[in-house]
Design an enzyme around this catalytic site. Structure first.
Site, mmCIF file in Angstrom:
data_model
loop_
_atom_site.group_PDB
_atom_site.id
_atom_site.type_symbol
_atom_site.label_atom_id
_atom_site.label_comp_id
_atom_site.label_asym_id
_atom_site.label_seq_id
_atom_site.Cartn_x
_atom_site.Cartn_y
_atom_site.Cartn_z
ATOM 1 C CG HIS A 48 -1.828 -1.093 1.407
ATOM 2 N ND1 HIS A 48 -1.719 -2.027 2.409
ATOM 3 C CD2 HIS A 48 -2.923 -1.451 0.694
ATOM 4 C CE1 HIS A 48 -2.713 -2.896 2.312
ATOM 5 N NE2 HIS A 48 -3.457 -2.581 1.285
ATOM 6 N N GLY A 159 -3.249 -1.429 -7.208
ATOM 7 C CA GLY A 159 -2.129 -2.353 -7.321
ATOM 8 C C GLY A 159 -2.391 -3.462 -8.329
ATOM 9 C CB VAL A 188 5.360 -4.301 -2.744
ATOM 10 C CG1 VAL A 188 6.479 -4.364 -1.715
ATOM 11 C CG2 VAL A 188 5.354 -2.954 -3.453
ATOM 12 N NE ARG A 199 -8.866 -11.669 2.821
ATOM 13 C CZ ARG A 199 -9.467 -10.879 1.934
ATOM 14 N NH1 ARG A 199 -8.825 -10.501 0.842
ATOM 15 N NH2 ARG A 199 -10.699 -10.455 2.140
#
Ligand code: AMP
Length: 293
Positions: A48, A159, A188, A199
């Site tokens: 993020h 993303g 990433v 998760r």
């Protein structure tokens, strides 16, 4: 010239309502500054934060939304247990000097009487995530459309980790004539290749060790296909890949090679570019990943 923090604050301003968001954005717009939105469900990790940095390179101001969207979870999924780490998230965003955090309550996004849904087609019907999470893309499309309308950003960053979602959102912005350009951020990964995901924290140590099989299989399969597999042997490469993922202890939802643009099944041998996409479950955790060929 150094950018002035909004209202001379060092931490990002946090707003919870649409009027407060619009007021904060109006202040920015007066200064003719461009705005990027990075939509998230919180539990922020380096994936993020890389999107936030990308947004900062492309726009003057960055808004990060944090909203665990109930409409994209099925009743049996992990809405209740989804990690919520708001204070840590805000601290990470403050360290990056993000400008604004939009953290609406569920009632703000879905007030009583809410009755409109956006149901995407095209890439949203590719037979990948949609086949296993039939409710998912209508939930995503509805909340993303709301966020893009609420913020009206110049760009919004998503993303490649959620590759099918990126396609759906890109199409949605175009189809609804939203004046926002959708920008893609690369995946990433951990040092061993596991794609960062909120998760991943559900994984037990032995599951975490097995989880890197997903990326290994994707990379190996991509190499074999790039080395010249034709239609028939792409199928064999994928069969081997599914077997390797299952042997590591996963239940495989899918491992597929698709047209990287449309996500349609490959129609002709030699069709490029290809995207390999995987989803698999281990213990109670479902992981997804993808690579280009
Ligand atoms: P989420 O909070 O999981 O809904 O994700 C918010 C945004 O972060 C989405 O656009 C995701 O695709 C993106 N994202 C999640 N994990 C990664 C990652 N490992 N690398 C890059 N982007 C990511």
């Amino acid at each position: 010239m150094a950018k002035r923090p909004i209202g001379a604050r060092r931490r990002p301003r946090i707003v919870h309502t649409v009027p407060a968001l619009r007021k904060a954005l109006a202040d920015l717009r007066k200064r003719r500054e461009t705005v990027a939105l990075v939509p998230t469900m919180g539990a922020l990790h380096q994936g993020h934060l890389a999107l936030v940095r990308l947004a900062q390179r492309r726009a003057d101001r960055v808004v990060v939304s944090i909203f665990v969207n109930p409409t994209q979870f099925a009743p049996h999924e992990d809405l209740k247990t989804y990690p919520r780490t708001f204070a840590t998230d805000v601290a990470a965003l403050a360290a990056l000097k993000a400008d604004l955090v939009f953290a609406p309550a569920v009632e703000t996004m879905y007030p009583e009487g809410f009755s409109t849904r956006i149901v995407p087609e095209g890439a949203a019907k590719a037979g990948l995530e949609d086949a296993f999470r039939p409710h998912f893309f209508a939930g995503v499309a509805t909340v993303v459309a709301k966020l893009l309308i609420q913020c009206a950003p110049d760009i919004a960053v998503f993303g490649e980790k959620d590759f099918q979602q990126l396609k759906v959102v890109t199409r949605l912005a175009r189809d609804l004539d939203l004046a926002t350009r959708i920008v893609a951020g690369a995946i990433v990964r951990e040092a061993d290749g596991l794609a960062l995901s909120s998760r991943n924290r559900y994984l037990k140590p032995d599951e975490r060790a097995k989880a890197l099989t997903l990326y290994r299989v994707l990379v190996r399969s991509a190499e074999k296909i790039a080395a010249g597999a034709d239609g028939a042997s792409i199928a064999a490469v994928l069969d081997d890949g599914r077997a390797a993922i299952a042997a590591a202890g996963f239940a495989v939802d899918y491992l597929e090679a698709r047209n990287a643009e449309t996500l349609a099944p490959l129609a002709a041998a030699g069709e490029r570019p290809i995207r390999l996409l995987v989803a698999a479950r281990i213990g109670g955790t479902r992981l997804i990943d993808n690579v280009g060929v």
